[in-house]
Write an enzyme that holds these catalytic residues in place. Sequence first.
Site, PDB file in Angstrom:
ATOM      1  N   ASP A   1      -6.121 -10.163   3.878  1.00 24.69           N
ATOM      2  CA  ASP A   1      -6.139 -10.930   5.122  1.00 24.69           C
ATOM      3  C   ASP A   1      -7.555 -11.117   5.642  1.00 24.69           C
ATOM      4  O   ASP A   1      -8.025 -10.368   6.506  1.00 24.69           O
ATOM      5  CB  ASP A   1      -5.282 -10.229   6.175  1.00 24.69           C
ATOM      6  CG  ASP A   1      -3.833 -10.099   5.738  1.00 24.69           C
ATOM      7  OD1 ASP A   1      -3.466 -10.740   4.738  1.00 24.69           O
ATOM      8  OD2 ASP A   1      -3.082  -9.360   6.388  1.00 24.69           O
TER       9      ASP A   1
ATOM     10  N   GLU B   1       0.815  -1.216   0.000  1.00 30.87           N
ATOM     11  CA  GLU B   1       0.000   0.000   0.000  1.00 30.87           C
ATOM     12  C   GLU B   1       0.856   1.277   0.000  1.00 30.87           C
ATOM     13  O   GLU B   1       0.370   2.275  -0.529  1.00 30.87           O
ATOM     14  CB  GLU B   1      -0.939  -0.006   1.206  1.00 30.87           C
ATOM     15  CG  GLU B   1      -1.946  -1.138   1.205  1.00 30.87           C
ATOM     16  CD  GLU B   1      -1.324  -2.489   1.513  1.00 30.87           C
ATOM     17  OE1 GLU B   1      -1.798  -3.496   0.960  1.00 30.87           O
ATOM     18  OE2 GLU B   1      -0.350  -2.532   2.288  1.00 30.87           O
TER      19      GLU B   1
END
EC number: 3.2.1.-
Length: 993
Positions: free
Chosen positions: A672, A504
């Site tokens: 996740d 990110e």
Amino acid sequence: MLLFKFNFTTAFLFTILAFAQARSHSSSSSSTSKSSASHHSSINSTSATSVYDFSSLTTPIVPTNGVAQEPTLYESSRGLSCPGYQARNISEYSYGVLAILELAGDACYAYGTDYPYLLLNVSYDTEERVHISISDLNQTQFQLSNRRDVWDAPLFYRSSNFSGNLQYNFSFNTDPFEFWITRIADDQVLFDTRGNPLIFEDQYIELTTNMVEDYNVYGLSGSQQSFRLGNNLTKTFWATGYSDSPEANMYGSHPFYMEQRYIPIGTTNTYTSASHGVLMLSSNGMEVLLRSTYIKYRMIGGIIDLFVYSGSTVSPKYTIQQYVQSIGTPTMQPYWSLGFQMSRWGYKTLSDLINMRSYLNASNIPTEGFWNDIDYMSEFRTFTVNSTAFPPNQTLDFFRSLDESHQHYVPVLDPAIYAANPNKSADRTYYPYYSGFEDNIFIKNPNGSAYVGMAWPGFVVYPDFTNPAVLQYWKQGILNLSTAFGSNYSYDLPFSGLCLDMNEPTSFCIGSCGSDLLKLNPVHPPFSLPGDVDNKVYSYPEDFNATNTTEYKSVSRASQSQYKATATSEKSHETPSSESLINGKPEFSINYPPYALDTDTETHDLAQFGVSPNATMHGNTLRYNLFNTYGYSESKISFEALNSIQPNIRPFLLSRSTFVGSGRYAAHWLGDNKSQWSDMVSSISSILTFNLLGIPMVGADVCGYNGNTDEELCARWMALGAFLPFYRNHNSLGSIPQEPFRWASVAEASRSAIEIRYSLLPYWYTLMHTASVDGTPMVRPLFFEFPKQISLASVDKQFMIGTALLISPALEPNTTYIQGIIPGDNDTIWYDWYNHSVINHDYDENITMSAPLGYVNIAVRGGNIIPLQQPGYTTYESRNNPYSLLIAMDNNGFASGSLYIDDGISMQTNSSLSVKLNSNSNTITCVVSGTMVSSPSLANITILGLSNPPNTILFNGQQLSDYQYSDQTLSLTNLLDLTVDGAFSKNWTVTWS
């Protein structure tokens, strides 16, 4: 990899990982196969000296929470007094509109300083797409469209085939300035700002469109979410390495939506339908407010770069084709990527991989790829290999064995580069850090020093993937990783792809926290890590059978005691003050802009779990303006690097963070997730959404990543995953092992599902090719294929693979039956995949379907011809086995299908085959084009829905004697001798009478 919600106000957290090994799990699950448990219990055993141990590292005091912000979303009064703009100096042309927009009154200073003059530039880009650009007159605001070096796409270029026959009208009022776009075909208004003043300030832009009642909107994704978005929802676009809430901002940013509308036909309770698309192209932070009567965009920088797609009154797939073709169609993935992949964080040694592969093979569970998380690295440092845990010679032998078996290896690659300790002699050989400084390719602080964040290795620096010099740096890093694995061949990589994680990018601290602390490196991140004594995993799926097992009791007690300890030490956050004002105006601030986004972090600080907005990229561009593109840029550079190293081999990249157009370079996994039934359910919605967004090769971590799975959930999820594009089992260190051989029922469910998946590989690959050519999704919501059936607008627990297959999985625990809809009117025929019988159904009514454990309901839609191959243990074996055809006749006795074949790996295919298949009530025709030689023969043809038995059957004029007819099903067998040169080496015809 990562992340749980970390409460940094306590010294360490307990909820990341680490509860069970296979031995302890085998004693806790009463339904676990005893032989399986005992046979495989050693797979995660590792030598203490061979793996990296955090425990001795220093935990530095670094800022982790940042400054608490109150999200501005919940304020309602700001902006109400803003005057909007008036249009002046208007010029209308055949290709668009130009005008000056002048502030229509006093500046309102809602969350920034109003621009007195704006430039309106409306471009009729194609027959179906209009581009509305609104920028400040002096062009001081950041414009992504001016940074083609960072992000480029076909939508920036006018089509050479533009006929001028527009499918839309752009209309506007001058005072106040407001505009609306209408589709000519049905006079539907697609985007409408009337009655909503435009706000355009240096750090705040607001644009609102009116919406129809009960609108159906899809898209607007960053990662996991529901499919049909509600009308009381806010979507925040701010890429982060952490989220714990559905619909919250997460890994990526895709500010595109498709709206599907249903228009009633009189009072007949029937409908026509139409769809259109809207893209607000921005790499800045953004919120999109979906409310009952409007959708409102709020951006904290940039300009308005709005693209409206007129869509289609026929099928929503044409709307998606318009969008995906404008941002760049997805890359053609290698054939092997359609196989089942096995991964986890916790394969700490080469022995772990070898053992896991052996157990999968012994259990006869076809496995295509074997993946490593950061365990393979030396001290978790990018471009390194732990040569003790992964000895080079033995590792190369393992890679050779995989290659001989036509299997694959994929390691994870994190972008963060360990910041070498100047006082440690061992660190002086860490080339990625020092060469990066020599090449000047790291993200910087405003003062020009390197930005130093924190990740798994400790303090880290971050490559700037917008820097032209980074390509050679990244390419060399990949080559050095190959060498570290023991390879002597610079341009023959031992791995088949890369998993781009933490991109990110993620940081565990606020700001450049390590700038003055490098002499402490390597350091322990400021929370408990895998391997720490206080780090256990206690969660299990909903409805987990909490019997009197020792495991569950101890888990429950420990979880409660740690919760209480944490709760008592929790501290309240600092109460934030309102933003600073200078002469009544909001103060310009990069790290803490006047409009505070509603991010899903503890303090809403924009730097939490990321690199600060005021960090500087190439060309002195603030990260604030390119915040959401880092993962995209890493994917692009990684793709180009791999393509440079192996020019004729398709790069395979799996990226966690994505942006508009990422599908051109990478596949995606949803990140996740949790070992929860609800996460399995939501994975379908997210995968459908990303197929709309131009990333068709997408999947979830099967059986769940965070927390402990159980036998039933894993069996259901392994079965479901086989019918979604990307299929990988992956979980976190500390969670119980969840390889499919761990439980007998999961192994059986996996074998059954993979057998079907591999038989469908020719169909899957053809869908992938179609997606790469025109953007058509591989998996689709039901309303894509049945756009006039309004009841399908919200269906997200069933889905279509292409046009032909309806998948209805079991998604709840403790059930052997499911409810589902069989779409289409009463003239639509569906056949059961398993027994070929016609499925009886009534229009718009749910039916009850049997769903024993390990079983997925599959319906074949009449009118389709599906190419199949006999499944093997790998995709290579499968694609060299004989073909067969499944022909499902529609109500009129017709069916059609197609097949695309190439070598499955080459970047530029010199030869390929395109096969068109058609069938009617007495003839099958196969028309082949292309030069590729495909040797597998045709074994059999099965025809469903044939009303009468044939008397004579001819294959290219030669009479067939091997066939059976029963219950309207005709099976032609023993065709191998008639197609010895290949099933599709030439045209052929089958006739019967």
